[in-house]
Design a protein around this motif. Sequence first.
Motif, mmCIF file in Angstrom:
data_model
loop_
_atom_site.group_PDB
_atom_site.id
_atom_site.type_symbol
_atom_site.label_atom_id
_atom_site.label_comp_id
_atom_site.label_asym_id
_atom_site.label_seq_id
_atom_site.Cartn_x
_atom_site.Cartn_y
_atom_site.Cartn_z
ATOM 1 N N GLY A 1 72.775 7.012 103.184
ATOM 2 C CA GLY A 1 72.553 6.145 104.330
ATOM 3 C C GLY A 1 71.625 4.982 104.060
ATOM 4 O O GLY A 1 71.121 4.361 104.993
ATOM 5 N N TRP A 2 71.407 4.657 102.786
ATOM 6 C CA TRP A 2 70.467 3.589 102.420
ATOM 7 C C TRP A 2 71.148 2.252 102.171
ATOM 8 O O TRP A 2 70.504 1.213 102.225
ATOM 9 C CB TRP A 2 69.684 3.982 101.178
ATOM 10 N N SER B 1 74.963 -0.085 102.698
ATOM 11 C CA SER B 1 76.286 -0.206 103.308
ATOM 12 C C SER B 1 77.100 -1.220 102.516
ATOM 13 O O SER B 1 76.544 -2.083 101.824
ATOM 14 C CB SER B 1 76.167 -0.645 104.771
ATOM 15 N N THR C 1 70.728 -0.721 104.611
ATOM 16 C CA THR C 1 70.702 -0.298 106.006
ATOM 17 C C THR C 1 69.252 -0.369 106.479
ATOM 18 O O THR C 1 68.332 -0.599 105.676
ATOM 19 C CB THR C 1 71.211 1.143 106.144
ATOM 20 N N THR C 2 69.045 -0.153 107.746
ATOM 21 C CA THR C 2 67.672 -0.120 108.267
ATOM 22 C C THR C 2 66.871 0.963 107.550
ATOM 23 O O THR C 2 65.723 0.729 107.139
ATOM 24 C CB THR C 2 67.686 0.137 109.786
ATOM 25 N N GLU C 3 67.490 2.128 107.363
ATOM 26 C CA GLU C 3 66.811 3.222 106.656
ATOM 27 C C GLU C 3 66.523 2.840 105.199
ATOM 28 O O GLU C 3 65.450 3.146 104.668
ATOM 29 C CB GLU C 3 67.661 4.490 106.717
ATOM 30 N N ARG D 1 80.325 -4.011 102.900
ATOM 31 C CA ARG D 1 81.164 -4.761 103.828
ATOM 32 C C ARG D 1 82.174 -5.565 103.015
ATOM 33 O O ARG D 1 81.909 -5.882 101.854
ATOM 34 C CB ARG D 1 80.314 -5.641 104.739
ATOM 35 N N GLU E 1 74.934 4.989 99.317
ATOM 36 C CA GLU E 1 75.672 4.885 100.573
ATOM 37 C C GLU E 1 75.732 6.245 101.269
ATOM 38 O O GLU E 1 75.547 6.339 102.497
ATOM 39 C CB GLU E 1 77.076 4.355 100.287
ATOM 40 N N ARG F 1 66.042 -0.213 104.009
ATOM 41 C CA ARG F 1 64.971 -1.221 104.010
ATOM 42 C C ARG F 1 63.623 -0.542 104.231
ATOM 43 O O ARG F 1 62.637 -0.857 103.562
ATOM 44 C CB ARG F 1 65.239 -2.261 105.088
#
Length: 150
Positions: free
Chosen positions: A76-77, A79, A95-97, A81, A73, A99
């Motif tokens: 940034g890889w 997230s 995250t997009t990064e 919820r 996390e 993926r």
Amino acid sequence: MAQLAQVFADLVRFETRLYNAVDDRLRAAHGVSTGQFEFLKIIGSRDDCRVQDLAHEVAITVGATSKGVDRLEARGWVSRRPNPANRRSSLLGLTTEGRELLDAATGTFEDELRTWLDEPLTARSLDQFAATLTRLRRTVEDAGAGLPRG
């Protein structure tokens, strides 16, 4: 008949060296460890992945898994919820990064596996080896053996 102690030693030494070889390639090419890659792969394959699910899949403690997810996390890889079914847990997602990293690193991962599993074995031998490992894994999992402590 094979010596069981030697089978054990060969299996463990092979696994360790294979893991390290894959780790070296993933770190050099993508800046991700094999353990991080495995977490990303599992999280990316499930819609509602919890830390507990991840811990169960890789057979490590929930605490160790949570710390690993914290690091993903922070990079940034991944997230988290809120879990609508249980306020005490979170659902994990890439995250997009994350993926993009998983997609890029998957080819490297598979290439390294081909080097150390596919190339030295015939297709038939690899199929037999895979079936044997699946059976052995299922045996220990069904018995509840080798669960993490702590």
